[in-house]
Design an enzyme around this catalytic site. Sequence first.
Site, short mmCIF file in Angstrom:
data_model
loop_
_atom_site.label_atom_id
_atom_site.label_comp_id
_atom_site.label_asym_id
_atom_site.label_seq_id
_atom_site.Cartn_x
_atom_site.Cartn_y
_atom_site.Cartn_z
N SER A 26 0.83 -1.20 0.00
CA SER A 26 0.00 0.00 0.00
C SER A 26 0.88 1.26 0.00
CB SER A 26 -0.93 -0.08 1.21
OG SER A 26 -2.00 0.81 1.07
N ASP A 71 -9.89 -4.52 -5.08
CA ASP A 71 -9.11 -3.95 -3.97
C ASP A 71 -9.96 -3.08 -3.03
OD1 ASP A 71 -6.16 -3.23 -3.01
OD2 ASP A 71 -7.35 -1.40 -3.02
N HIS A 76 -8.39 -4.99 -0.26
CA HIS A 76 -7.12 -4.34 0.09
C HIS A 76 -6.41 -4.97 1.29
CE1 HIS A 76 -4.15 -1.27 -0.41
NE2 HIS A 76 -4.23 -0.95 0.86
#
Length: 291
Positions: A101, A217, A272
Amino acid sequence: MSFHSMAPRLTFVLLSACMIYTGNGYKPVVYMHGIFGSYKESAGFLKWIEEEHSSTETLSIDAYNNADSAVNLMQQIQDIAQILQAYMNSHPGGINLICYSQGGLICRGVLEHIQHNVDTFISLSSPQAGQFGDTQYLKYLFPHLLRDQVYRIAYSEEGQNISVSNYWNDPHHQDLYLKYSKYLAVLNNETFSPDSQKFKNNFTLLKRLVMLGGPDDGVITPWQSSHFGFYDKDLNIVEMKNQPWYTNDWFGLRTLDSRGGLVTKVIPGVQHNYWIRNHTVFMDHILPYLN
Ligand SMILES: *[C@@H]1O[C@H](CO)[C@@H](O)[C@H](O)[C@H]1NC(C)=O
Ligand SMILES: *[C@@H]1O[C@H](CO)[C@@H](O)[C@H](O)[C@H]1NC(C)=O
Ligand SMILES: *[C@@H]1O[C@H](CO)[C@@H](O)[C@H](O)[C@H]1NC(C)=O
Ligand SMILES: *[C@@H]1O[C@H](CO)[C@@H](O)[C@H](O)[C@H]1NC(C)=O
């Protein structure tokens, strides 16, 4: 038993011990966490690596954890570069990097800023081309703002003190993005940086960049940003290969690609928070690149 008959055996024992000590040839792996995450988030993930590639050395970077992860990235990369530099100095055979990320943008910044020995950089759903979308993180940082208003704060001197602002990329306010973004626009050489040639030289020391991302995601917006794609002003996706920083090779992405050093993975079905928690993703899309 004479000394002469002992010697070969002793040598053999010593050699075996050395082989165990130096391990199996797998490079050490360094992990960088995401926003509002910490070095602890990778514990299970790093254990998978150790299980599959026994005695691989690993390091999870213990810096800018939790709330501190919102500190501006210009500051973060200075400290994180020092941690990485020290680790690389003691591992001169090269290392692999896995960055999750926001961590992926931090790692790219470090790779452009220092002479490094990173072999493979795995960018795990990182907004490499910026972020333009509401997320739970955004609501926490800018509680009263909607996506289309964030630019008012992000694109200001004070706003750039917050990490997300450093890679906030509002397709409707590109003039302000170029004027204020002190991080993403500089790393991309979108705002001409006098260090751009150094950034490119350093970045292209990489052997391989593996980019993972996918349509489910839910946080990285647009999700194609994990592969260097981004919105145009009409919110249509422009793929990496049509982006100016790629076509002009402003930081070495095209160079890396022309050497076969760019791997793009579009993986559906992964939200995610699961990129570092999904064992199938690990086995199929990460482990094969850790050697
Ligand atoms: C920037 O953020 C730090 C904390 O990360 C804070 O201490 C400092 O006051 C902020 N500076 C400005 C100009 O907002
Ligand atoms: C990498 O960056 C450092 C710091 O900017 C610079 O001193 C060095 O020359 C760069 N390396 C290359 C190969 O350009
Ligand atoms: C960065 O951009 C400037 C201005 O467009 C250009 O002159 C320079 O060559 C670029 N740097 C690299 C490494 O391509
Ligand atoms: C795990 O990853 C696979 C793809 O490798 C995907 O199909 C599956 O939906 C994922 N599951 C979760 C819980 O993330």
